[in-house]
Scaffold this active site. Structure first.
Site, PDB file in Angstrom:
ATOM      1  N   GLU A  62      -8.766  26.985  12.254  1.00  0.00           N
ATOM      2  CA  GLU A  62      -7.624  26.676  11.377  1.00  0.00           C
ATOM      3  C   GLU A  62      -6.358  26.627  12.210  1.00  0.00           C
ATOM      4  O   GLU A  62      -6.143  27.449  13.099  1.00  0.00           O
ATOM      5  CB  GLU A  62      -7.505  27.739  10.282  1.00  0.00           C
ATOM      6  N   ASP A 206      -3.850   2.416   3.430  1.00  0.00           N
ATOM      7  CA  ASP A 206      -5.184   3.015   3.507  1.00  0.00           C
ATOM      8  C   ASP A 206      -6.054   1.983   4.213  1.00  0.00           C
ATOM      9  O   ASP A 206      -6.533   1.023   3.607  1.00  0.00           O
ATOM     10  CB  ASP A 206      -5.712   3.331   2.109  1.00  0.00           C
ATOM     11  N   THR A 232     -10.897   6.231   7.246  1.00  0.00           N
ATOM     12  CA  THR A 232     -12.137   6.928   7.580  1.00  0.00           C
ATOM     13  C   THR A 232     -12.541   6.498   8.987  1.00  0.00           C
ATOM     14  O   THR A 232     -12.108   5.447   9.479  1.00  0.00           O
ATOM     15  CB  THR A 232     -13.269   6.558   6.604  1.00  0.00           C
ATOM     16  N   ARG A 241     -18.725  10.564  10.291  1.00  0.00           N
ATOM     17  CA  ARG A 241     -18.076  10.602   8.975  1.00  0.00           C
ATOM     18  C   ARG A 241     -16.843  11.477   9.085  1.00  0.00           C
ATOM     19  O   ARG A 241     -16.896  12.584   9.632  1.00  0.00           O
ATOM     20  CB  ARG A 241     -19.010  11.193   7.916  1.00  0.00           C
TER      21      ARG A 241
END
Ligand code: DSN
Length: 420
Positions: A62, A206, A232, A241
């Site tokens: 994190e 996008d 993506t 992915r």
């Protein structure tokens, strides 16, 4: 042959968990033996698969490189820094965040960085090709934001920039989103930028579907125009992915805060390493040729399907996908999808603009060439594929589908993937 592709660990897996080992094996065979025409799928490299199966998966990280909430991040810090630097270099971007788990996660971060719930956002209508996260009523975007949708013109099936401008002036959106899942044409980013400037909106692109073509320098980039570009990494880009966000430097802090801690906790470091590998692959001349070939193949496939009596929406394609209106066959998208599936051709039913059929039925199919081009197929194979699709759609005879499936096997075995 397939067993050895996975390497020695597969033998361990087979002993420990034969049920899941069998799934891995049959999915490998499914990918090898069928024609993969889903426009958003690809065959990633073995190097990327190696990163995904690595011990980086075990690490919590994190935070960001040099500013983590856990010890022991010195190695994963290197992977993330390499990925960020490669993304900035490849796309000429001022800032890159490589942590989003997916495209939808990246988009949640974009909304969070620039808007508050209830704000107005202008995005492409879903029935005209927009993404789920662009305002679907069943998605967070449609529930939490006032989404105003723009679409394509009925006469030419291209984005109606006049309507987009009028809607922007009338609704004063905080953000205007361009990008789609089933739009075969290029988007005029300069025009969208001008509209954003006129109404004071953030320009969000996008680019999930076409970013790989941008990476391969086969189509113009949105990066010089947009405030923020999300995408993506597993479509034409051919990585693992996952998601990614590029932005202007002035938005860097807002984006990073929105990704972590705003939207997710620990990044998937094995995927981050895989993204770094894919970005390096994209910077090669071989990938640039691939990106151009993807478009050439999509154009050849669309033209050949038109030769079979079907209609390519907007007259063809300038990208990796074509949207095909199949009403001339008398078969709807749902049935066509099922019939092609029975014949070993994997594609998806898709609404066409102004579709009279429900989204669960549709009048169209979407076909894409990222995967078959990775296999090395070219224009001649696209003609064969169009003929196989047409034959599969036009019959409901199981024996005919089985015969087509044998031809599909013969074709895919000439272009093998993932051999040992
Ligand atoms: N579900 C994806 C597609 O197939 O287009 C959207 O990113």
């Amino acid at each position: 042959m397939s067993e050895t592709f996975y390497g020695p660990d597969f033998n361990l897996l087979s002993k420990q968990d034969p049920e899941i080992a069998a799934v891995l094996l049959s999915e490998l065979k499914r990918q090898q033996n069928n024609l993969q025409l889903i426009a958003s799928e690809n065959f990633t490299s073995r190097a990327v698969l190696a990163a995904l199966g690595s011990t980086l998966s075990n690490k919590y990280a994190e935070g960001y490189p040099g500013k983590r909430y856990y010890g022991g991040c010195e190695e994963v810090d290197k992977a993330e820094t390499i990925a960020i630097d490669r993304a900035k270099d490849l796309f000429g971007a001022e800032h890159a965040n490589v942590q989003p788990h997916s495209g939808a996660s990246a988009n949640i971060a974009v909304y969070q960085a620039f808007t508050k719930p209830g704000d107005t956002v202008l995005a492409m209508s879903l029935p005209h090709g927009g993404h789920l996260t662009h305002g679907s009523k069943v998605n967070f975007s449609g529930k939490w934001f006032n989404i105003v949708s723009y679409g394509v013109r009925q006469d030419n099936e291209l984005i109606d920039y006049d309507e987009l401008r009028e809607l922007a002036i009338a609704n004063k959106p905080k953000m205007i989103c361009s990008g789609a899942t089933a739009y075969p044409s290029l988007i005029d980013f300069e025009k969208v930028r001008a509209i954003c400037d006129e109404v004071g909106a953030i320009m969000w692109v996008d680019a999930a579907h076409f970013i790989g073509l941008v990476a391969g320098k086969a189509i113009p980039s949105p990066v010089p125009y947009a405030d923020v570009v999300s995408f993506t990494t597993h479509k034409v880009l051919r990585g693992p992915r996952g998601g990614m966000i590029l932005s202007k430097a002035e938005h860097a802090a807002a984006i990073d805060k929105a990704v972590f801690p705003g939207m997710q906790g620990g990044p998937i470091m094995s995927a981050v390493a895989g993204k770094a590998i894919a970005l390096a692959e994209c910077a090669t001349p071989a990938y640039q040729k691939y990106a151009k070939d993807v478009i050439i193949n999509a154009q050849a496939l669309a033209a050949a399907l038109e030769g079979e009596g079907m209609r390519a929406v907007s007259g063809g394609t300038q990208t990796h996908l074509a949207l095909i209106d199949i009403r001339s066959t008398g078969v709807n998208g749902k049935v066509a999808d099922e019939r092609c599936g029975a014949a070993g051709i994997v594609l998806n039913k898709n609404s066409i603009p102004y579709d009279p059929e429900a989204p669960s039925v549709t009048s169209g199919i979407r076909v894409g060439t990222p995967a078959t081009t990775t296999q090395g197929m070219g224009v001649e194979e696209m003609k064969t594929i169009a003929s196989l699709i047409a034959r599969a759609i036009k019959t409901d005879d199981a024996a005919a589908h089985a015969a087509i499936k044998s031809e599909v096997h013969a074709l895919t075995s000439r272009f093998p993937i993932y051999q040992a």
